[in-house]
Write a protein that holds these residues in place. Structure first.
Motif, mmCIF file in Angstrom:
data_model
loop_
_atom_site.group_PDB
_atom_site.id
_atom_site.type_symbol
_atom_site.label_atom_id
_atom_site.label_comp_id
_atom_site.label_asym_id
_atom_site.label_seq_id
_atom_site.Cartn_x
_atom_site.Cartn_y
_atom_site.Cartn_z
ATOM 1 N N MET A 96 0.834 -1.212 0.000
ATOM 2 C CA MET A 96 0.000 0.000 0.000
ATOM 3 C C MET A 96 0.862 1.252 0.000
ATOM 4 N N PHE A 97 2.042 1.164 0.582
ATOM 5 C CA PHE A 97 2.958 2.290 0.672
ATOM 6 C C PHE A 97 3.825 2.408 -0.586
ATOM 7 N N ILE A 98 4.363 1.287 -1.053
ATOM 8 C CA ILE A 98 5.335 1.295 -2.149
ATOM 9 C C ILE A 98 4.682 1.464 -3.524
ATOM 10 N N MET A 99 3.548 0.825 -3.744
ATOM 11 C CA MET A 99 2.912 0.884 -5.070
ATOM 12 C C MET A 99 2.683 2.319 -5.552
ATOM 13 N N PRO A 100 2.084 3.188 -4.740
ATOM 14 C CA PRO A 100 1.898 4.571 -5.221
ATOM 15 C C PRO A 100 3.222 5.295 -5.458
ATOM 16 N N LEU A 101 4.223 5.017 -4.625
ATOM 17 C CA LEU A 101 5.519 5.671 -4.825
ATOM 18 C C LEU A 101 6.180 5.207 -6.122
ATOM 19 N N VAL A 102 6.076 3.921 -6.421
ATOM 20 C CA VAL A 102 6.632 3.411 -7.676
ATOM 21 C C VAL A 102 5.886 4.034 -8.859
ATOM 22 N N GLY A 103 4.562 4.125 -8.755
ATOM 23 C CA GLY A 103 3.782 4.757 -9.822
ATOM 24 C C GLY A 103 4.156 6.220 -10.005
ATOM 25 N N TRP A 104 4.306 6.940 -8.905
ATOM 26 C CA TRP A 104 4.694 8.349 -8.950
ATOM 27 C C TRP A 104 6.092 8.488 -9.562
ATOM 28 N N GLY A 105 6.999 7.641 -9.123
ATOM 29 C CA GLY A 105 8.350 7.679 -9.674
ATOM 30 C C GLY A 105 8.371 7.328 -11.155
ATOM 31 N N MET A 106 7.570 6.352 -11.540
ATOM 32 C CA MET A 106 7.477 5.925 -12.936
ATOM 33 C C MET A 106 7.016 7.092 -13.809
ATOM 34 N N LEU A 107 5.960 7.759 -13.390
ATOM 35 C CA LEU A 107 5.438 8.886 -14.163
ATOM 36 C C LEU A 107 6.426 10.044 -14.181
ATOM 37 N N SER A 108 7.124 10.249 -13.079
ATOM 38 C CA SER A 108 8.139 11.301 -13.025
ATOM 39 C C SER A 108 9.253 11.020 -14.023
ATOM 40 N N ALA A 109 9.701 9.761 -14.076
ATOM 41 C CA ALA A 109 10.794 9.390 -14.981
ATOM 42 C C ALA A 109 10.392 9.546 -16.446
ATOM 43 N N ALA A 110 9.100 9.448 -16.738
ATOM 44 C CA ALA A 110 8.616 9.617 -18.110
ATOM 45 C C ALA A 110 8.204 11.062 -18.388
ATOM 46 N N ARG A 111 8.287 11.910 -17.399
ATOM 47 C CA ARG A 111 7.849 13.320 -17.473
ATOM 48 C C ARG A 111 6.352 13.450 -17.729
ATOM 49 N N TYR A 112 5.578 12.480 -17.257
ATOM 50 C CA TYR A 112 4.133 12.599 -17.330
ATOM 51 C C TYR A 112 3.664 13.402 -16.121
ATOM 52 N N PRO A 113 2.709 14.277 -16.308
ATOM 53 C CA PRO A 113 2.197 15.023 -15.148
ATOM 54 C C PRO A 113 1.356 14.102 -14.256
ATOM 55 N N ILE A 114 1.475 14.295 -12.952
ATOM 56 C CA ILE A 114 0.678 13.516 -12.005
ATOM 57 C C ILE A 114 -0.434 14.447 -11.537
ATOM 58 N N VAL A 115 -1.510 14.462 -12.295
ATOM 59 C CA VAL A 115 -2.631 15.360 -12.033
ATOM 60 C C VAL A 115 -3.516 14.734 -10.961
ATOM 61 N N LEU A 116 -3.740 15.491 -9.889
ATOM 62 C CA LEU A 116 -4.654 15.030 -8.851
ATOM 63 C C LEU A 116 -6.072 15.476 -9.167
ATOM 64 N N TYR A 117 -6.213 16.770 -9.451
ATOM 65 C CA TYR A 117 -7.530 17.296 -9.808
ATOM 66 C C TYR A 117 -7.320 18.665 -10.434
ATOM 67 N N GLY A 118 -7.873 18.851 -11.613
ATOM 68 C CA GLY A 118 -7.741 20.148 -12.290
ATOM 69 C C GLY A 118 -6.279 20.541 -12.433
ATOM 70 N N PRO A 119 -5.922 21.733 -11.934
ATOM 71 C CA PRO A 119 -4.529 22.183 -12.073
ATOM 72 C C PRO A 119 -3.595 21.629 -10.978
ATOM 73 N N LEU A 120 -4.152 20.920 -10.006
ATOM 74 C CA LEU A 120 -3.344 20.403 -8.895
ATOM 75 C C LEU A 120 -2.540 19.191 -9.354
ATOM 76 N N GLN A 121 -1.196 19.343 -9.339
ATOM 77 C CA GLN A 121 -0.303 18.282 -9.775
ATOM 78 C C GLN A 121 0.761 18.028 -8.714
ATOM 79 N N LEU A 122 1.260 16.798 -8.705
ATOM 80 C CA LEU A 122 2.370 16.461 -7.828
ATOM 81 C C LEU A 122 3.679 16.779 -8.547
ATOM 82 N N PRO A 123 4.693 17.163 -7.799
ATOM 83 C CA PRO A 123 5.991 17.410 -8.439
ATOM 84 C C PRO A 123 6.670 16.088 -8.776
ATOM 85 N N PRO A 124 7.572 16.095 -9.750
ATOM 86 C CA PRO A 124 8.302 14.861 -10.049
ATOM 87 C C PRO A 124 9.224 14.489 -8.884
ATOM 88 N N ILE A 125 9.381 13.177 -8.652
ATOM 89 C CA ILE A 125 10.256 12.732 -7.567
ATOM 90 C C ILE A 125 11.502 12.035 -8.105
#
Length: 177
Positions: A96-125
């Motif tokens: 439950m802890f690692i899966m979202p971090l791996v997904g976030w890291g994966m998207l960061s490495a591909a330079r995909y935006p991690i959109v939470l809602y509307g303009p709210l995005q997570l920064p790349p890790i």
């Protein structure tokens, strides 16, 4: 049925809030993996913020677990099964802890935006690196399979305790009584 101690109310609330979220993620993940899914963009738009919500709730749940320890398993459960139960809880929390971090890291490495809602995005890790993206994407898939298998074992054990053994273990987490 024995008089098994119950999990604290906050623990039960977090468990039953997260359970349908995680089950939904399994279905969403399968839908995203389906080739040529017409709803791919919609599923991605749900998957990302839901994954982060699971991550945040997992952190809250871990803090809650330290503040409100779970009740002990009944003495009637053999020590090997008690060990397996504790190991599966550790694995579930880790996933439950690692899966979202791996997904976030994966998207960061591909330079995909991690959109939470509307303009709210997570920064790349992680830095932009397509090789790292490919590796993390494969890891995310294998972890998802492991998570699903662990969930099935957990669900099966809950049913076993509730329907076969009737030892109060299922009822200790159930909101009803």
């Amino acid at each position: 049925m024995s008089t098994q101690a119950r999990f604290p109310a906050a623990s039960r609330l977090l468990h039953w809030l997260m359970a349908p979220m995680i089950v939904a993620m399994f279905f969403i993940g399968v839908g995203m993996a389906a080739t040529l899914s017409p709803r791919y963009e919609l599923l991605v738009a749900i998957h990302r913020p839901l994954g982060i919500a699971i991550f945040v709730l997992c952190v809250i749940r871990l803090v809650n677990r330290f503040i409100n320890p779970p009740p002990a398993l009944p003495d009637t459960i053999p020590s090997l099964q008690q060990f397996a139960a504790k190991a599966s809880y550790i694995l579930l929390y880790a996933l439950m802890f690692i899966m979202p971090l791996v997904g976030w890291g994966m998207l960061s490495a591909a330079r995909y935006p991690i959109v939470l809602y509307g303009p709210l995005q997570l920064p790349p890790i992680l830095p932009h690196d397509l090789t790292l993206y490919a590796w993390l994407r494969e890891l995310h898939t294998y972890l998802a399979y492991l998570f699903f298998a662990t969930f099935l074992v957990h669900f099966g054990a809950a049913l076993f305790h509730g329907l076969i053994r009737r030892d109060g273990v299922l009822e200790s987490m159930a909101s009803w009584r």
